[in-house]
Design a protein around this motif. Structure first.
Motif, short mmCIF file in Angstrom:
data_model
loop_
_atom_site.label_atom_id
_atom_site.label_comp_id
_atom_site.label_asym_id
_atom_site.label_seq_id
_atom_site.Cartn_x
_atom_site.Cartn_y
_atom_site.Cartn_z
N ASN A 143 -29.38 -9.93 -20.19
CA ASN A 143 -30.11 -9.81 -18.90
C ASN A 143 -30.53 -11.29 -18.31
O ASN A 143 -30.65 -11.40 -16.91
CB ASN A 143 -31.61 -9.20 -19.38
N LEU A 150 -27.55 -12.34 -16.36
CA LEU A 150 -27.52 -11.65 -15.27
C LEU A 150 -28.39 -12.08 -14.23
O LEU A 150 -28.00 -12.09 -13.11
CB LEU A 150 -27.77 -10.24 -15.45
N LEU A 151 -29.65 -12.24 -14.43
CA LEU A 151 -30.71 -12.88 -13.63
C LEU A 151 -30.16 -14.10 -13.20
O LEU A 151 -30.16 -14.59 -11.71
CB LEU A 151 -31.92 -12.91 -14.22
N GLN A 152 -29.56 -14.97 -13.98
CA GLN A 152 -29.00 -16.44 -13.63
C GLN A 152 -27.92 -16.17 -12.69
O GLN A 152 -27.92 -17.02 -11.36
CB GLN A 152 -28.65 -17.36 -14.70
N ASP A 153 -26.96 -15.33 -12.97
CA ASP A 153 -25.74 -15.33 -12.05
C ASP A 153 -26.19 -14.58 -10.95
O ASP A 153 -25.65 -15.29 -9.65
CB ASP A 153 -25.17 -14.38 -12.95
N VAL A 154 -27.22 -13.52 -10.83
CA VAL A 154 -27.35 -12.82 -9.66
C VAL A 154 -28.00 -13.98 -8.49
O VAL A 154 -28.06 -14.02 -7.30
CB VAL A 154 -28.18 -11.74 -9.80
N SER A 155 -29.06 -14.49 -9.20
CA SER A 155 -29.71 -15.53 -8.43
C SER A 155 -28.87 -16.78 -7.72
O SER A 155 -29.13 -17.06 -6.71
CB SER A 155 -30.96 -16.16 -9.40
N HIS A 156 -28.23 -17.05 -8.75
CA HIS A 156 -27.26 -18.04 -8.19
C HIS A 156 -26.16 -17.46 -6.99
O HIS A 156 -26.05 -18.21 -6.00
CB HIS A 156 -26.08 -18.81 -9.16
N GLU A 157 -25.88 -16.46 -7.20
CA GLU A 157 -25.23 -15.69 -6.23
C GLU A 157 -25.85 -15.42 -4.90
O GLU A 157 -25.17 -15.49 -3.52
CB GLU A 157 -24.42 -14.43 -6.66
N LEU A 158 -27.28 -15.16 -4.98
CA LEU A 158 -27.93 -15.07 -3.61
C LEU A 158 -28.16 -16.23 -2.95
O LEU A 158 -28.53 -16.10 -1.84
CB LEU A 158 -29.10 -14.35 -4.23
N ILE A 217 -36.34 -16.23 -6.05
CA ILE A 217 -35.23 -16.51 -6.92
C ILE A 217 -35.58 -17.66 -7.75
O ILE A 217 -35.19 -17.92 -8.77
CB ILE A 217 -34.21 -16.93 -5.97
#
Length: 434
Positions: free
Chosen positions: A224, A227-235, A275
């Motif tokens: 998790n 996932l949060l790190q990846d999603v945050s960076h992708e956003l 973010i």
């Protein structure tokens, strides 16, 4: 919630095993002792009665008559025999003639009669019927038994056995509880030791199940976090492009429609702050815990000055103290910054905030209290969960106190809250003393 002393598993097992062992051993010893004493008394009584009957029969055959009961009692006393062995009722009958030669009581009234057959030196047969002496009261005897030295020894032996059995069960359970607490406090690497996990009983099986559960929890939380790190960076990239596009569009649209561009920029800023909060929560796990000892007043003095400048409508009171705790000061700064920011956001202007610190029972306690509206018990149960916001709270994203609690846990402390509606909120940070 602390377990009351009288509800503890150790005490329940100890009392149950001790009481059961003591009663079983004591009653068994009493019954066996009672039966053996009865048999011994019967043997002694029989020997005494037969001895006296033989004396009476010898005298009867020699003199042709026997003394009265009173005379025989006097003879009994002259021979220094114990009176308690003299039967209260006895009857001797010559079987050849059916004549009663001693004692003329009705044998049917004898209590617990004992019957003997005696053959004299002249080969004549006699029947001796004697009333056995009354047994002492069983209740009194039982009471006396429980006051004896034997019972004290039985109590000690039963207590030692109960203590050993209780420790065999409770000690591994307490160790499992500590591992569970470590896992709850954020130590995702917490696993039971080999001594527990190699056991072949139910506790060993429970220990192995705990390890499997802890491994699953660790993998899930790490997934998790990633996932949060990846999603945050992708956003970040599309958000930056959106802000750039909004800026370009704002240069080309009429002044009257600029409110829409401002709205877009405002929502982008909110997403950007969200973010940042998510990344802050995920980065806590990667921060260096450190064994550094630092002074509280240095960290808190800086924060208090910052908030007095940025939130002058919320008076902050703080009395510096020379206490030290161990760990990364940045973690404490992050925790207190979020706690103070939460108080400023969700209390009306003029609300006072008080910070105090004290040492109690080997711990350093930091208390942050405000005079705001407070929270209900239901809200207190939910306040540290991520993304939880209460009715009427529009500022923030519900991550501030979650980040604060996690930072405190990484420092080896605990963060708890107490409040009554209308009396303000108190947050208590507890750390081991350095």
């Amino acid at each position: 919630m602390a377990i009351r002393w009288y509800k503890r598993l150790f005490l329940k097992i100890f009392v149950t095993v001790w009481l059961t062992s003591f009663l079983v051993i004591a009653l068994t010893a009493f019954v066996i002792g009672h039966l053996s004493e009865q048999q011994r008394d019967r043997d002694v009584f029989s020997a005494r009665v037969l001895g006296q009957a033989e004396l009476l029969i010898d005298r009867y055959e020699r003199d042709g008559h026997l003394p009265s009961r009173k005379e025989w009692r006097r003879f009994h006393d002259d021979h220094h025999e114990e009176p308690r062995f003299f039967p209260s009722r006895v009857q001797i009958t010559e079987l050849n003639t059916g004549q009663v030669i001693f004692g003329h009581d009705d044998v049917r009234k004898f209590r617990n009669p004992m019957v003997f057959t005696v053959i004299s030196d002249t080969r004549r047969e006699y029947q001796v019927v004697a009333e056995t002496r009354t047994r002492p009261d069983l209740g009194a005897k039982l009471f006396g038994f429980f006051l004896s030295v034997q019972v004290v020894l039985l109590m000690v032996v039963a207590a030692i056995a109960a203590l050993l059995i209780s420790l065999m069960v409770v000690r591994p359970v307490n160790r499992l509880r500590q591992y569970t607490r470590d896992l709850y406090n954020g130590d995702l690497s917490a696993r039971t030791d080999d001594g527990l996990s190699r056991r072949g009983d139910e506790i060993g099986e429970l220990s192995r199940e705990f390890n499997r559960m802890a491994e699953y929890v660790e993998k899930t939380l790490q997934s998790n976090t990633h996932l949060l790190q990846d999603v945050s960076h992708e956003l970040r990239a599309p958000l930056a492009r959106l802000q750039m596009a909004a800026g370009l569009a704002g240069q080309k649209i009429p002044e009257a429609d600029q409110q829409y561009i401002e709205r877009i920029n405002q929502e982008c800023d909110r997403i950007n702050r969200l973010i940042d909060e998510i990344l802050s929560l995920s980065r806590l796990e990667q921060m260096d815990v450190s064994d550094e000892r630092f002074e509280l007043k240095k960290v808190i003095n800086t924060l208090v000055e910052d908030f007095r400048f940025s939130a002058p409508h919320h008076p902050v009171h703080w009395t510096p103290v020379a206490y030290r705790i161990k760990g990364n000061p940045a973690l404490l700064e992050r925790a207190l910054n979020n706690i103070l920011g939460n108080a400023v956001k969700h209390t009306p202007a003029g609300t006072e905030i008080t910070i105090s610190a004290e040492r109690v029972a080997g711990k350093v306690l930091i208390r942050v209290a405000d005079t705001g509206p407070g929270l209900s018990p239901e809200q207190l149960d939910q306040m540290f969960k991520p993304f939880v916001r209460f009715t009427g709270q529009q500022n923030g994203y519900g991550l501030g106190l979650s980040i604060a609690q996690r930072a405190v846990q990484i420092l080896g402390g605990t963060l708890t809250a107490s409040s009554e509606a209308g009396t303000g909120l108190v947050l208590l940070l507890s750390f081991p003393k350095a």
